[in-house]
Every structure is written in structure tokens, then in C-alpha cells.
Design an enzyme around this catalytic site. Sequence first.
Site, PDB file in Angstrom:
ATOM      1  N   GLN A  77      -9.931   8.769  -8.220  1.00  0.00           N
ATOM      2  CA  GLN A  77      -9.873   7.700  -9.216  1.00  0.00           C
ATOM      3  C   GLN A  77      -8.918   6.587  -8.795  1.00  0.00           C
ATOM      4  OE1 GLN A  77     -11.670   6.883 -11.827  1.00  0.00           O
ATOM      5  NE2 GLN A  77     -13.063   8.583 -11.404  1.00  0.00           N
ATOM      6  N   SER A  78      -8.864   6.303  -7.522  1.00  0.00           N
ATOM      7  CA  SER A  78      -7.966   5.267  -7.017  1.00  0.00           C
ATOM      8  C   SER A  78      -8.330   3.878  -7.566  1.00  0.00           C
ATOM      9  CB  SER A  78      -8.053   5.246  -5.483  1.00  0.00           C
ATOM     10  OG  SER A  78      -7.415   4.096  -4.975  1.00  0.00           O
ATOM     11  N   ASN A  79      -7.376   3.281  -8.262  1.00  0.00           N
ATOM     12  CA  ASN A  79      -7.535   1.887  -8.702  1.00  0.00           C
ATOM     13  C   ASN A  79      -7.450   0.953  -7.499  1.00  0.00           C
ATOM     14  OD1 ASN A  79      -7.406   2.246 -11.737  1.00  0.00           O
ATOM     15  ND2 ASN A  79      -5.481   3.215 -11.126  1.00  0.00           N
TER      16      ASN A  79
END
Length: 347
Positions: A77-79
Site C-alpha cells: 500500500q505504498s503511497n
Amino acid sequence: MPNARAEMSRIRLAGLPTPLEPMPRLTAATGGPELWIKRDDCTVLGGGGNKARKLEYLMADAIDQGADIVLTAGAKQSNHARQTAAAAAKLGIDCRLLLADSVDGRGEAYAQGGNIMLSRLFGAEVEFLAKGTGLADALDAHAEALRAAGRRPYVIPAGGSSVVGAAAYADAIPELFAQMSDLGVTFDRIVVATGSFGTHAGLLAGLAKMGSSIPVTGVSVGRSREVLTPLVTALAEETLERIAPGVRLAEDAVDVDDGFVGAGYGQPTPEMLEAVRLVAQTEGILLDPVYSGKAMAALLARIADGTFAALSRILFWHTGGSQGLFAYDEIFSFANLERTAADPQPA
Ligand SMILES: *Cc1c(COP(=O)(O)O)cnc(C)c1O
């Protein structure tokens, strides 16, 4: 040869300056110091977030080096991955994201929704790494393979936290000071989430460059204070060497609060859930489950336990990430989110 002290090139991607705003209803709810917020969730690139500032310099560097593909890595879930994908789309460069399975026990939404869905929507190629693969090693190996195939890859480290990325955050300090002067406010402390620590180190470097003594608390979202403190110090000093040679970091400048990680990176805590709820319901502002929610949980707890009792005005540096809420939809259920009687009444 790139000259270490040369002006760094930059592409405008973030829509700066981001707003600086008071949070009167959150302040009333805590009964503590006046709380303000720096809205780096409102950078304009790809849904916003702190990586846009770093990408202004990183993508310019990629283009200067003639890259035809950018490569970066992160958690599923890397922004940062999402914002890099958006920057690459905007600039017409290919993008490959190496995403690690670093958060146990999450559901389908975590594995495919939220930021991953958006990264794919921006056209990035998403590759999942086998459990336990080191991000830096995976980036090196992929870059080598791309070079062997005749491509010109530009590698952005996880979180964009190279010296270039941290220097971008140092530039947020003059922006902040101009707004403080316009609004006639000063702050006794800045609180910010710290992960790959380029934001934290960059803010410290920017403050040192301006000769400011505003302390910064970096709220860890994963690593311990013992591990993080020397890493932040080294990156802040390296950044200062680049942007203000001769200026040193104050001895005790690096302050890491590691009391709000919970079971680990990306693992929700009740305090995070409550912080996200409270800020949503008092200020209409979305935090995120992995970074800003835990940083706000720390701020609220440190006000409640008296740590910040002597302060009169605190700045919470919002780093974005609300897209990640959709990867944790099961914990943001209706039952968990009902208003509590403790909330202040609408003004
Ligand atoms: C990446 C990120 C952070 C942490 O920034 P670092 O520079 O990696 O420490 C904080 N909040 C959000 C929402 C992020 O995406």
C-alpha cells in the site's frame, strides 16, 4: 559529473505552497495547545501526499539523466509508489513498482485495492516481491536487468528518501516560514510521521539551514527509536552538506517517538483508529492508517500525558495517505466509528 553543490533541477508537480491551517475543533477536543496543520496531503499530484515534493526533484534528476523508466519499491500500500506512478504518467516515462508483502494478516482490499489499484490506474507496471526480499537488492537487480535489455532506468529508493528527496523537504521550510509570517503565527514544535525518514531528515535540514530551533518530533511507523535516530541524523547531515555546506545539525535535534507503532508497520492500532476518527469528525480532514493516523495518535497521547503541556502552538505536518483507508475498510466499519460523547458540539 553532477556537482554536489550545484542547484538541483526541479519539475513543478506538487502545486505548492500547500495550505497551513488552524484546527480549532480538534484543539477544543484535546484541551491542549493550539493545533495547526500543514496540508501536504493536498499536493496536487495523483491524489496528493508528501512524496510529491520529493518527486519534483527526483523526476527532474531522472529526466536529466535521460531515463526512460523509473523504478521504485515499497510496501503493497505504498503511497510513494502511487505518487511515483502518477508523476511518471504525467511526464510520459514508464514506471515499474516493486511491492513487498511486508504486512501480515490483511485482506483482499490491502492486496489489490487502495494505492495498488490507483498505481495500476496511473499505468504503472506492478510486480510483487517474494516475502523477505530486500527492497534495495530487488531495485538493483531489476535496474541491472533493464539496463541489460537496453533500457535507461532511474532508481528511486523506497519512500524517495535519497539526499535529493530529503533536500526537497528542506525546501518546505522557507515555504512554511513565509506562511507563518503572513499569518502571524509561530510554532513550538512540529510533529510528523517518519518511515523512510526523508521527510523528517529534510525538515530538520531545512530548519538548521534557516537557523531555526523549532523542535521536530518524528513519530515512527515501524522502526525503534534506537535504530531510527542515527539514520535520521546521518541523512539530515548529508542533506545539509548538499544544501548548506558548513551548517551542522544541533546535537539533540533528532527526536523519535516510537511509542505508537503497535504490532508493526502497517498494523492498525486502536489509538490510530481513534485519531483518524477524531480528526475526520472535528476538522473534516482524512488521515491514513499507516502514517498520519499513528502520528496523530502520538500527538494526542503526548498532549494527554502532559509531555506537551508547556507548549502553546503545535504544527502537525500532514503527509497524506488517505487512499490507504480503502485498503483497511474492514477496520473503519460503522461500529468502530460512531461519534463519542466526548466530542465537542458543532460550533
Ligand atoms: C511515505 C509517507 C510518510 C513517511 O515519509 P518518509 O519520508 O518516508 O519518512 C508519511 N506519511 C505518508 C502518508 C507517506 O506516504
